[in-house]
Design an enzyme around this catalytic site. Sequence first.
Site, PDB file in Angstrom:
ATOM      1  N   HIS A   8     -68.043 -90.896 -93.863  1.00 35.60           N
ATOM      2  CA  HIS A   8     -67.505 -89.544 -94.054  1.00 35.60           C
ATOM      3  C   HIS A   8     -68.687 -88.573 -94.073  1.00 35.60           C
ATOM      4  O   HIS A   8     -69.529 -88.645 -94.964  1.00 35.60           O
ATOM      5  CB  HIS A   8     -66.722 -89.446 -95.363  1.00 35.60           C
ATOM      6  N   ASP A  22     -57.582 -91.825 -92.216  1.00 33.30           N
ATOM      7  CA  ASP A  22     -58.246 -92.423 -93.379  1.00 33.30           C
ATOM      8  C   ASP A  22     -58.348 -91.448 -94.550  1.00 33.30           C
ATOM      9  O   ASP A  22     -58.640 -90.274 -94.373  1.00 33.30           O
ATOM     10  CB  ASP A  22     -59.643 -92.910 -93.016  1.00 33.30           C
ATOM     11  N   ASP A  24     -68.105 -97.017 -95.875  1.00 31.80           N
ATOM     12  CA  ASP A  24     -67.118 -96.056 -96.389  1.00 31.80           C
ATOM     13  C   ASP A  24     -67.860 -94.989 -97.191  1.00 31.80           C
ATOM     14  O   ASP A  24     -67.430 -94.581 -98.280  1.00 31.80           O
ATOM     15  CB  ASP A  24     -66.036 -96.736 -97.231  1.00 31.80           C
ATOM     16  N   HIS A  67     -55.666 -96.994 -93.032  1.00 33.39           N
ATOM     17  CA  HIS A  67     -55.840 -96.949 -94.484  1.00 33.39           C
ATOM     18  C   HIS A  67     -54.537 -97.459 -95.079  1.00 33.39           C
ATOM     19  O   HIS A  67     -53.517 -96.776 -95.044  1.00 33.39           O
ATOM     20  CB  HIS A  67     -56.126 -95.502 -94.912  1.00 33.39           C
TER      21      HIS A  67
END
Length: 426
Positions: free
Chosen positions: A64, A154, A307, A181
């Site tokens: 991210h 996600d 992640d 997800h």
Amino acid sequence: MKILLKGGRVIDPAQNLDGQMDLLLENGKIAAIAEAVGSVPEDTRLLDLKGMILLPGLVDMHTHLREPGYEYKETIRSGSEAAAVGGFTSIACMPNTLPVNDNRTVTEYILKRAKECDTVHVYPVAAVSRNSEGKILAEFGDLKEAGAIAFSDDGKPVMNSILMRRALEYASSLDRIIISHCEDLNLSAGGLMNEGKISTELGLPGIPTLAEDVMVARDLLLAEFSGAALHIAHVSSAGAVRMIRDAKKRGVRVTAETTPHYFTLTDEAVTNFNTNTKVSPPLRSREDLQAVREGLRDGTLDAIVTDHAPHALTDKEVEFEYAANGISGLETALALSLTLVDDGLLTLSELVRKMSVNPAKILNIPKGTLRPGADADITVLNPGKTWVVDPSNWRSQGKNTPFFGWTLKGKVIMTLVQGRIVYQED
């Protein structure tokens, strides 16, 4: 620029290589790889890497970067620099930005900013649905043309089953994957941590593993029915591992990932209400952790991702109930994953496969190898170096980590992207 990387141990599972070798880099590519590269041009820069390990640049297929919209948490520049420090030469960034990456304008912006930063390769993952609301499919064809490498909502599940079926079929027709997800929001509603003994003792509402398992089961059935490729994100439960293993045996086109916090931490880490342990899915039980580790060992779980979810201090320094989910992981992932090698669960070659070769293969990008002619994307690891996790020294703006103060072994000392040194330890 010509560089000779001399005397290091080269591990490249894509070529079944593991031995002391020289690497000659020229014009951003791997020009030669041999036990001893012979004569080289006079203007070649020589780097003696004896005692170091050279890996194909790591590929993080779940990052991210927060830009556009949440630059107070992370930017494409700071996230790319953090990736380089962690040994990642390619990263796939999730679409939960502001605005959501559900249109070509946002995809093109991300690629433009990544090019301006000129650090690591950035591959945008676009949203499955408009504004990631799970109601109307995004324009996959247009997004692919703009440069989207995969599709995911996600941070949120696609609760609508017919929409998920259509997404799988649409993405498959474009030779792209859906990254799912898996969370049933009805089962996880109001939960703050894993449901179990610890949540009861702490008085915190729990999220049952069932919330993950139900959606994993649904998505596996949809993938099996449609024949489409499905990738399951951040697997944390024993049930999910078991169902993915069974689906693979049936020939379902499924791949799956997990992250270091799901094989190093359990819900016991939440006992002091440290908001840096709040993550989605939540840290699970000891039994779930063991199942995840076994899934990595037997190949059920194909990839280890970060992640990487950076947050500002203001997002985390609040009551547990109000804290944001996520762990900043780019700069610790490799060292944490090396504990699997120390524990005898994986060989170093198997670990590299899960952090470079397999993610590149799943995303269908030309990375994950040191074969002559390939981009000179290389991670140089000092396997014996111990260091203490201190986020105050990080390149990432997100200092949110539950691993603060941990002593880890194995440190990236240099990262090269297309033959350029984008990170070198001081």
